[in-house]
Scaffold this motif. Structure first.
Motif, PDB file in Angstrom:
ATOM      1  N   GLN A  66      96.400 -45.208 -59.011  1.00  0.00           N
ATOM      2  CA  GLN A  66      96.453 -46.247 -57.995  1.00  0.00           C
ATOM      3  C   GLN A  66      95.193 -46.075 -57.143  1.00  0.00           C
ATOM      4  N   THR A  67      94.153 -46.830 -57.485  1.00  0.00           N
ATOM      5  CA  THR A  67      92.840 -46.574 -56.910  1.00  0.00           C
ATOM      6  C   THR A  67      92.694 -47.068 -55.473  1.00  0.00           C
ATOM      7  N   THR A  68      93.574 -47.945 -55.024  1.00  0.00           N
ATOM      8  CA  THR A  68      93.521 -48.388 -53.630  1.00  0.00           C
ATOM      9  C   THR A  68      94.178 -47.365 -52.716  1.00  0.00           C
ATOM     10  N   ASP A  69      95.329 -46.855 -53.140  1.00  0.00           N
ATOM     11  CA  ASP A  69      96.060 -45.875 -52.335  1.00  0.00           C
ATOM     12  C   ASP A  69      95.686 -44.439 -52.705  1.00  0.00           C
ATOM     13  N   ASN A  70      94.877 -44.280 -53.768  1.00  0.00           N
ATOM     14  CA  ASN A  70      94.415 -42.955 -54.204  1.00  0.00           C
ATOM     15  C   ASN A  70      95.571 -42.042 -54.636  1.00  0.00           C
ATOM     16  N   GLY A  71      96.362 -42.518 -55.589  1.00  0.00           N
ATOM     17  CA  GLY A  71      97.475 -41.739 -56.114  1.00  0.00           C
ATOM     18  C   GLY A  71      97.581 -41.862 -57.622  1.00  0.00           C
ATOM     19  N   THR A  72      98.558 -41.159 -58.201  1.00  0.00           N
ATOM     20  CA  THR A  72      98.721 -41.084 -59.643  1.00  0.00           C
ATOM     21  C   THR A  72     100.194 -41.212 -60.013  1.00  0.00           C
ATOM     22  N   ASP A  73     100.467 -42.002 -61.043  1.00  0.00           N
ATOM     23  CA  ASP A  73     101.796 -42.074 -61.649  1.00  0.00           C
ATOM     24  C   ASP A  73     101.667 -41.635 -63.102  1.00  0.00           C
ATOM     25  N   ALA A  74     102.622 -40.870 -63.600  1.00  0.00           N
ATOM     26  CA  ALA A  74     102.509 -40.360 -64.970  1.00  0.00           C
ATOM     27  C   ALA A  74     103.881 -40.090 -65.558  1.00  0.00           C
ATOM     28  N   ILE A  75     103.923 -40.102 -66.900  1.00  0.00           N
ATOM     29  CA  ILE A  75     105.113 -39.713 -67.659  1.00  0.00           C
ATOM     30  C   ILE A  75     104.701 -38.633 -68.652  1.00  0.00           C
ATOM     31  N   TYR A  76     105.414 -37.517 -68.614  1.00  0.00           N
ATOM     32  CA  TYR A  76     105.240 -36.429 -69.578  1.00  0.00           C
ATOM     33  C   TYR A  76     106.541 -36.237 -70.346  1.00  0.00           C
ATOM     34  N   TYR A  77     106.466 -35.573 -71.503  1.00  0.00           N
ATOM     35  CA  TYR A  77     107.683 -35.413 -72.301  1.00  0.00           C
ATOM     36  C   TYR A  77     107.608 -34.171 -73.182  1.00  0.00           C
ATOM     37  N   ALA A  78     108.793 -33.675 -73.564  1.00  0.00           N
ATOM     38  CA  ALA A  78     108.932 -32.562 -74.501  1.00  0.00           C
ATOM     39  C   ALA A  78     109.993 -32.932 -75.531  1.00  0.00           C
ATOM     40  N   MET A  79     109.701 -32.712 -76.803  1.00  0.00           N
ATOM     41  CA  MET A  79     110.605 -33.051 -77.904  1.00  0.00           C
ATOM     42  C   MET A  79     111.297 -31.810 -78.439  1.00  0.00           C
ATOM     43  N   ASN A  80     112.453 -32.022 -79.066  1.00  0.00           N
ATOM     44  CA  ASN A  80     113.149 -30.949 -79.792  1.00  0.00           C
ATOM     45  C   ASN A  80     113.232 -29.682 -78.941  1.00  0.00           C
ATOM     46  N   ILE A  81     113.811 -29.819 -77.760  1.00  0.00           N
ATOM     47  CA  ILE A  81     113.782 -28.758 -76.766  1.00  0.00           C
ATOM     48  C   ILE A  81     114.736 -27.612 -77.107  1.00  0.00           C
ATOM     49  N   HIS A  82     114.515 -26.467 -76.444  1.00  0.00           N
ATOM     50  CA  HIS A  82     115.414 -25.324 -76.549  1.00  0.00           C
ATOM     51  C   HIS A  82     116.625 -25.544 -75.649  1.00  0.00           C
ATOM     52  N   GLY A  83     117.747 -24.978 -76.035  1.00  0.00           N
ATOM     53  CA  GLY A  83     118.949 -25.084 -75.233  1.00  0.00           C
ATOM     54  C   GLY A  83     119.029 -23.994 -74.180  1.00  0.00           C
ATOM     55  N   GLY A  84     119.803 -24.261 -73.122  1.00  0.00           N
ATOM     56  CA  GLY A  84     120.034 -23.264 -72.088  1.00  0.00           C
ATOM     57  C   GLY A  84     119.616 -23.728 -70.708  1.00  0.00           C
ATOM     58  N   ALA A  85     119.818 -22.851 -69.725  1.00  0.00           N
ATOM     59  CA  ALA A  85     119.392 -23.148 -68.351  1.00  0.00           C
ATOM     60  C   ALA A  85     117.884 -23.354 -68.323  1.00  0.00           C
ATOM     61  N   ASN A  86     117.440 -24.343 -67.550  1.00  0.00           N
ATOM     62  CA  ASN A  86     116.021 -24.693 -67.614  1.00  0.00           C
ATOM     63  C   ASN A  86     115.515 -25.188 -66.265  1.00  0.00           C
ATOM     64  N   THR A  87     114.330 -24.699 -65.890  1.00  0.00           N
ATOM     65  CA  THR A  87     113.635 -25.140 -64.682  1.00  0.00           C
ATOM     66  C   THR A  87     112.277 -25.700 -65.077  1.00  0.00           C
TER      67      THR A  87
END
Length: 206
Positions: A66-87
Protein backbone atom coordinates in the motif's frame (compact mmCIF):
# COMPACT_ATOMS: atom_id res chain seq x y z
CA UNK A 1 -12.51 -36.30 -1.36
CA UNK A 2 -14.48 -34.46 1.28
CA UNK A 3 -13.40 -31.03 0.07
CA UNK A 4 -11.64 -28.19 1.88
CA UNK A 5 -12.85 -27.15 5.32
CA UNK A 6 -11.72 -24.62 7.92
CA UNK A 7 -10.54 -26.42 11.06
CA UNK A 8 -9.59 -23.47 13.29
CA UNK A 9 -8.31 -19.91 13.20
CA UNK A 10 -7.07 -17.21 15.52
CA UNK A 11 -5.35 -13.82 15.28
CA UNK A 12 -3.16 -11.32 17.08
CA UNK A 13 -3.42 -7.53 17.24
CA UNK A 14 -0.19 -5.79 18.23
CA UNK A 15 -0.56 -2.04 18.73
CA UNK A 16 3.11 -1.65 19.66
CA UNK A 17 6.19 -1.78 17.46
CA UNK A 18 7.86 -5.18 17.03
CA UNK A 19 10.09 -7.03 14.60
CA UNK A 20 8.39 -10.38 15.28
CA UNK A 21 5.34 -11.81 16.98
CA UNK A 22 4.37 -15.36 17.98
CA UNK A 23 0.85 -16.81 18.07
CA UNK A 24 -0.26 -20.28 19.14
CA UNK A 25 -3.16 -22.21 17.69
CA UNK A 26 -5.90 -22.87 20.24
CA UNK A 27 -5.87 -26.63 19.50
CA UNK A 28 -3.32 -29.08 18.13
CA UNK A 29 -2.84 -29.11 14.35
CA UNK A 30 -3.68 -32.28 12.43
CA UNK A 31 -0.96 -33.96 10.39
CA UNK A 32 -1.39 -33.39 6.65
CA UNK A 33 -3.48 -30.25 7.01
CA UNK A 34 -2.71 -26.77 5.65
CA UNK A 35 -1.91 -23.45 7.35
CA UNK A 36 -2.52 -20.01 5.84
CA UNK A 37 -1.21 -16.78 7.38
CA UNK A 38 -2.71 -13.38 6.50
CA UNK A 39 -0.40 -10.51 7.47
CA UNK A 40 -0.70 -6.73 7.84
CA UNK A 41 2.58 -4.88 8.38
CA UNK A 42 2.75 -1.10 8.78
CA UNK A 43 5.99 -1.11 6.79
CA UNK A 44 6.22 -0.68 3.04
CA UNK A 45 7.66 -3.69 1.19
CA UNK A 46 8.12 -5.51 4.48
CA UNK A 47 10.68 -8.34 4.40
CA UNK A 48 8.46 -11.04 5.87
CA UNK A 49 9.30 -14.53 7.03
CA UNK A 50 7.01 -17.08 8.68
CA UNK A 51 8.03 -20.09 10.77
CA UNK A 52 6.47 -22.30 13.43
CA UNK A 53 7.36 -24.53 16.33
CA UNK A 54 6.57 -27.68 14.32
CA UNK A 55 9.21 -26.88 11.70
CA UNK A 56 6.76 -26.53 8.81
CA UNK A 57 8.00 -24.77 5.66
CA UNK A 58 6.17 -21.55 4.68
CA UNK A 59 6.00 -19.98 1.23
CA UNK A 60 4.77 -16.58 0.09
CA UNK A 61 1.57 -16.80 -1.94
CA UNK A 62 1.29 -13.07 -2.61
CA UNK A 63 2.39 -9.72 -1.16
CA UNK A 64 0.87 -6.36 -2.09
CA UNK A 65 2.19 -2.95 -0.99
CA UNK A 66 0.00 0.00 0.00
CA UNK A 67 2.23 2.75 -1.33
CA UNK A 68 0.11 5.68 -0.13
CA UNK A 69 -0.13 4.50 3.48
CA UNK A 70 3.28 2.74 3.33
CA UNK A 71 2.15 -0.72 4.45
CA UNK A 72 2.13 -4.35 3.32
CA UNK A 73 -0.52 -7.07 3.01
CA UNK A 74 0.54 -10.67 2.41
CA UNK A 75 -0.56 -14.31 2.47
CA UNK A 76 1.84 -17.11 3.40
CA UNK A 77 1.11 -20.83 3.58
CA UNK A 78 2.44 -24.25 4.63
CA UNK A 79 1.31 -27.56 3.09
CA UNK A 80 1.16 -31.08 4.51
CA UNK A 81 1.86 -29.85 8.02
CA UNK A 82 3.03 -31.77 11.09
CA UNK A 83 0.51 -32.57 13.79
CA UNK A 84 0.62 -31.32 17.37
CA UNK A 85 0.71 -28.11 19.40
CA UNK A 86 1.97 -25.29 17.21
CA UNK A 87 3.03 -21.65 17.54
CA UNK A 88 3.44 -19.52 14.40
CA UNK A 89 5.95 -16.65 14.34
CA UNK A 90 5.90 -13.80 11.82
CA UNK A 91 9.05 -11.68 11.42
CA UNK A 92 9.03 -8.45 9.45
CA UNK A 93 12.62 -7.22 9.59
CA UNK A 94 11.78 -3.70 10.80
CA UNK A 95 10.15 -2.61 14.03
CA UNK A 96 6.59 -1.47 13.38
CA UNK A 97 3.02 -2.55 14.10
CA UNK A 98 2.17 -6.11 13.07
CA UNK A 99 -1.18 -7.87 12.85
CA UNK A 100 -1.84 -11.33 11.48
CA UNK A 101 -4.28 -14.24 11.39
CA UNK A 102 -3.50 -17.97 11.20
CA UNK A 103 -5.94 -20.47 9.72
CA UNK A 104 -5.79 -24.28 9.56
CA UNK A 105 -7.66 -26.11 6.80
CA UNK A 106 -8.20 -29.75 5.96
CA UNK A 107 -8.51 -31.07 2.41
CA UNK A 108 -5.93 -28.82 0.72
CA UNK A 109 -3.50 -30.49 -1.69
CA UNK A 110 -0.37 -31.85 -0.02
CA UNK A 111 1.90 -30.49 -2.77
CA UNK A 112 1.63 -27.69 -5.37
CA UNK A 113 -1.45 -26.33 -3.59
CA UNK A 114 -1.24 -22.74 -4.84
CA UNK A 115 -3.42 -22.26 -7.92
CA UNK A 116 -3.61 -18.52 -8.76
CA UNK A 117 -3.31 -15.14 -7.03
CA UNK A 118 -4.43 -11.55 -7.51
CA UNK A 119 -3.63 -8.35 -5.65
CA UNK A 120 -4.39 -4.65 -5.82
CA UNK A 121 -4.22 -1.43 -3.81
CA UNK A 122 -6.44 1.63 -3.82
CA UNK A 123 -8.48 4.15 -1.89
CA UNK A 124 -12.25 3.64 -1.55
CA UNK A 125 -14.84 1.92 0.60
CA UNK A 126 -14.87 -1.17 -1.64
CA UNK A 127 -11.50 -2.97 -1.60
CA UNK A 128 -10.97 -5.70 -4.20
CA UNK A 129 -8.07 -7.92 -5.16
CA UNK A 130 -8.85 -7.87 -8.86
CA UNK A 131 -9.57 -11.13 -10.65
CA UNK A 132 -7.75 -14.33 -11.51
CA UNK A 133 -8.92 -17.50 -13.24
CA UNK A 134 -8.69 -20.68 -11.19
CA UNK A 135 -7.83 -23.98 -12.86
CA UNK A 136 -9.35 -26.55 -10.48
CA UNK A 137 -12.84 -27.16 -9.11
CA UNK A 138 -13.26 -26.82 -5.35
CA UNK A 139 -10.50 -24.26 -4.74
CA UNK A 140 -10.17 -22.50 -1.41
CA UNK A 141 -10.41 -18.76 -2.10
CA UNK A 142 -8.65 -16.84 0.66
CA UNK A 143 -8.82 -13.06 0.81
CA UNK A 144 -6.63 -10.80 2.96
CA UNK A 145 -7.33 -7.07 3.33
CA UNK A 146 -5.22 -4.24 4.78
CA UNK A 147 -6.63 -0.82 5.64
CA UNK A 148 -4.88 2.29 6.87
CA UNK A 149 -7.46 3.01 9.57
CA UNK A 150 -9.86 0.94 11.62
CA UNK A 151 -13.28 0.23 10.15
CA UNK A 152 -16.17 -2.23 10.04
CA UNK A 153 -16.05 -4.72 7.15
CA UNK A 154 -18.74 -6.61 5.31
CA UNK A 155 -17.59 -9.72 3.46
CA UNK A 156 -17.74 -9.92 -0.32
CA UNK A 157 -20.34 -12.04 -2.08
CA UNK A 158 -20.02 -15.69 -1.07
CA UNK A 159 -17.27 -14.99 1.47
CA UNK A 160 -17.18 -15.44 5.24
CA UNK A 161 -14.97 -13.24 7.42
CA UNK A 162 -13.01 -15.71 9.55
CA UNK A 163 -10.84 -13.17 11.38
CA UNK A 164 -11.14 -9.40 11.92
CA UNK A 165 -8.07 -7.81 13.53
CA UNK A 166 -8.81 -6.05 15.83
CA UNK A 167 -12.57 -6.34 16.30
CA UNK A 168 -14.95 -3.91 14.58
CA UNK A 169 -15.22 -0.96 14.42
CA UNK A 170 -11.42 -0.79 14.59
CA UNK A 171 -10.53 -3.57 12.15
CA UNK A 172 -7.38 -3.09 10.05
CA UNK A 173 -6.98 -6.65 8.71
CA UNK A 174 -9.52 -9.26 7.69
CA UNK A 175 -9.19 -12.82 6.46
CA UNK A 176 -12.17 -14.10 4.49
CA UNK A 177 -12.74 -17.33 2.61
CA UNK A 178 -15.06 -19.37 0.46
CA UNK A 179 -14.95 -22.58 -1.57
CA UNK A 180 -15.31 -22.07 -5.32
CA UNK A 181 -17.30 -25.07 -6.56
CA UNK A 182 -16.42 -24.67 -10.24
CA UNK A 183 -13.17 -23.29 -11.63
CA UNK A 184 -13.35 -19.88 -13.28
CA UNK A 185 -12.95 -16.17 -12.58
CA UNK A 186 -12.43 -15.34 -8.91
CA UNK A 187 -11.75 -12.23 -6.85
CA UNK A 188 -11.81 -11.23 -3.19
CA UNK A 189 -13.82 -8.16 -2.26
CA UNK A 190 -15.35 -6.47 0.77
CA UNK A 191 -17.00 -3.23 1.78
CA UNK A 192 -16.31 -0.72 4.54
CA UNK A 193 -18.33 2.04 6.17
CA UNK A 194 -15.93 4.77 4.99
CA UNK A 195 -13.40 5.34 2.25
CA UNK A 196 -9.83 4.43 3.19
CA UNK A 197 -6.53 3.36 1.69
CA UNK A 198 -6.35 -0.41 1.30
CA UNK A 199 -4.50 -3.38 -0.12
CA UNK A 200 -6.32 -6.59 -1.07
CA UNK A 201 -4.95 -10.04 -1.85
CA UNK A 202 -6.52 -13.24 -3.16
CA UNK A 203 -4.82 -16.64 -3.05
CA UNK A 204 -6.60 -19.70 -4.46
CA UNK A 205 -5.50 -23.12 -3.24
CA UNK A 206 -6.33 -26.51 -4.75
Amino acid sequence: GTGIKLVQSTSVNNAGTVTSQALAFNSNNTSGNFIAVCIRSAYLSAALTVSDSQGNSYQEAIQTNQTTDNGTDAIYYAMNIHGGANTVTVTQGSSTTLRFAILEYSGVALTSALDVTAGAQGGSSSPSSGSATTTANGDLLLGSFYTANGDTFTAGSGYTIEQAVPAAPSTKLIAEDQIQTTAGTASASASMRASDFWAADLAAFK
